[in-house]
Write a protein that holds these residues in place. Structure first.
Motif, short mmCIF file in Angstrom:
data_model
loop_
_atom_site.label_atom_id
_atom_site.label_comp_id
_atom_site.label_asym_id
_atom_site.label_seq_id
_atom_site.Cartn_x
_atom_site.Cartn_y
_atom_site.Cartn_z
N GLY A 116 10.40 67.43 8.58
CA GLY A 116 10.92 66.99 9.87
C GLY A 116 9.81 66.69 10.86
O GLY A 116 8.77 67.36 10.87
N HIS A 117 10.05 65.69 11.71
CA HIS A 117 9.09 65.30 12.74
C HIS A 117 9.68 65.54 14.12
O HIS A 117 10.81 65.14 14.41
CB HIS A 117 8.74 63.81 12.58
CG HIS A 117 7.91 63.27 13.70
ND1 HIS A 117 8.12 62.02 14.26
CD2 HIS A 117 6.86 63.81 14.39
CE1 HIS A 117 7.24 61.82 15.22
NE2 HIS A 117 6.47 62.88 15.33
N SER A 118 8.93 66.22 15.00
CA SER A 118 9.31 66.44 16.39
C SER A 118 10.67 67.16 16.46
O SER A 118 10.80 68.26 15.92
CB SER A 118 9.32 65.10 17.14
OG SER A 118 9.41 65.29 18.53
N ASP A 119 11.69 66.57 17.09
CA ASP A 119 13.01 67.21 17.09
C ASP A 119 13.48 67.48 15.67
O ASP A 119 14.11 68.51 15.39
CB ASP A 119 14.04 66.31 17.79
CG ASP A 119 13.90 66.33 19.31
OD1 ASP A 119 12.90 66.84 19.81
OD2 ASP A 119 14.81 65.80 19.98
N GLY A 120 13.18 66.56 14.76
CA GLY A 120 13.55 66.77 13.36
C GLY A 120 12.84 67.96 12.74
O GLY A 120 13.38 68.64 11.87
#
Length: 315
Positions: free
Chosen positions: A115-119
């Motif tokens: 996951g990236h950032s919010d993910g």
């Protein structure tokens, strides 16, 4: 050839919701599955070729999807307001429902998450809530608390959306760019969200965990991933130079190499932060140690944040 984009309908929040998704590496039957969770303004398309590159490097299968409100998934209704638990709901409700709808038995064959950032925050929340349903987690520039730096950059993004061509650029990746932008921007700038934190919750994560952040991240300080390591002792940290909020765009080669190394030995936490560009690393060890220390101290770091808009907005 890129994998086709498909759609599946799930029941969420009392209504049918269409989810855009893409399967990668389908020829690797029986290989581990890596699920990609995008950033706060992301989508299937905005990942570009990074998921494909990672899956090819690992020989794994991949699942990339757009959360409700993003990409070509069902847009957020104009009067729909997200609340401080919006990432919890994605982790605890949407992701498990989607996996089931796609015939993925996470209990029998736990997937990996990236996951990236919010993910990244959503991946952490899923791993904390469902420890037996995840094999390992990789998070890029995740958030575990709200910092002043994050809010300041998100305020700049708001100005860019209102006064520049950012809306038109986002329209390349979202059927309804207003749905994506105002859902994300509105909750992050909502005063009660300043108290949001998942620091206590992530302590229950038991799977291997790689946490990555750029040294030039304009949306968060290194406290985000170092805070993870204090609460999840098996965490491996990677701090990348010359890298902002999107390691997969700023340092893709170094990141993919680190991911491959991590999954080969996920129990080891022995990864020192990279403090130079991978292209600048010497090919051979020096023959002799320097005889004298430098006579001058390095210049001071800048005292102010740059005035320009965040660098990681979509091109």
């Amino acid at each position: 050839m890129s994998a086709p984009v498909e759609f599946v309908e799930i029941d969420w929040a009392g209504r049918p919701v269409r989810i855009e998704y893409q399967r990668l590496g389908t020829e690797n039957a029986g290989a581990p599955l890596l699920v990609f969770l995008h950033e706060g303004l992301g989508s299937v398309a905005m990942w570009r070729d990074f998921p494909q590159r990672v899956c090819e490097a690992l020989g794994w299968r991949g699942l990339v999807y757009s959360r409700p409100g993003y990409g070509r998934s069902t847009p957020r209704a104009a009067d729909e307001v997200w609340h401080p638990d919006f990432m919890h709901r994605q982790a605890h409700e949407v992701l498990p429902t989607l996996l089931t709808a796609l015939g993925i038995d996470a209990q029998a064959e736990p997937p990996w998450l990236l996951g990236h950032s919010d993910g990244g925050s959503i991946a952490l929340l899923y791993a904390a809530r469902f420890p037996s349903r995840v094999a390992g987690t990789i998070v890029l520039a995740p958030h575990i608390l709200v910092e002043d730096l994050s809010v300041s950059s998100i305020e700049k993004a708001r100005e860019a959306y209102l006064n520049t061509d950012l809306r038109q650029r986002l329209a390349r990746y979202h059927d309804d760019p207003d749905s994506a932008f105002w859902g994300w921007n509105g909750i992050w700038l909502h005063p009660p969200f300043r108290h949001w934190s998942i620091e206590a919750e992530i302590a229950s994560i038991t799977c291997p965990l790689l946490a990555v952040q750029g040294l030039d991240d304009e949306y968060g300080t290194l406290e985000q991933i170092r805070g993870i390591a204090r609460r999840v002792p098996q965490t491996r940290l990677l701090e990348l130079p010359e890298c902002g909020h999107s390691p997969h765009r700023d340092q893709p080669d170094a990141l993919i190499a680190a991911i491959v190394d991590f999954v080969r030995d996920p129990q080891s936490t022995a990864m020192a932060p990279i403090t130079r560009s991978p292209h600048d690393l010497p090919q051979e060890l020096p023959q002799e140690l320097p005889q004298e220390l430098p006579q001058e101290l390095p210049q001071e770091l800048p005292q102010e944040l740059p005035q320009e808009l965040p660098q990681n907005l979509p091109q």
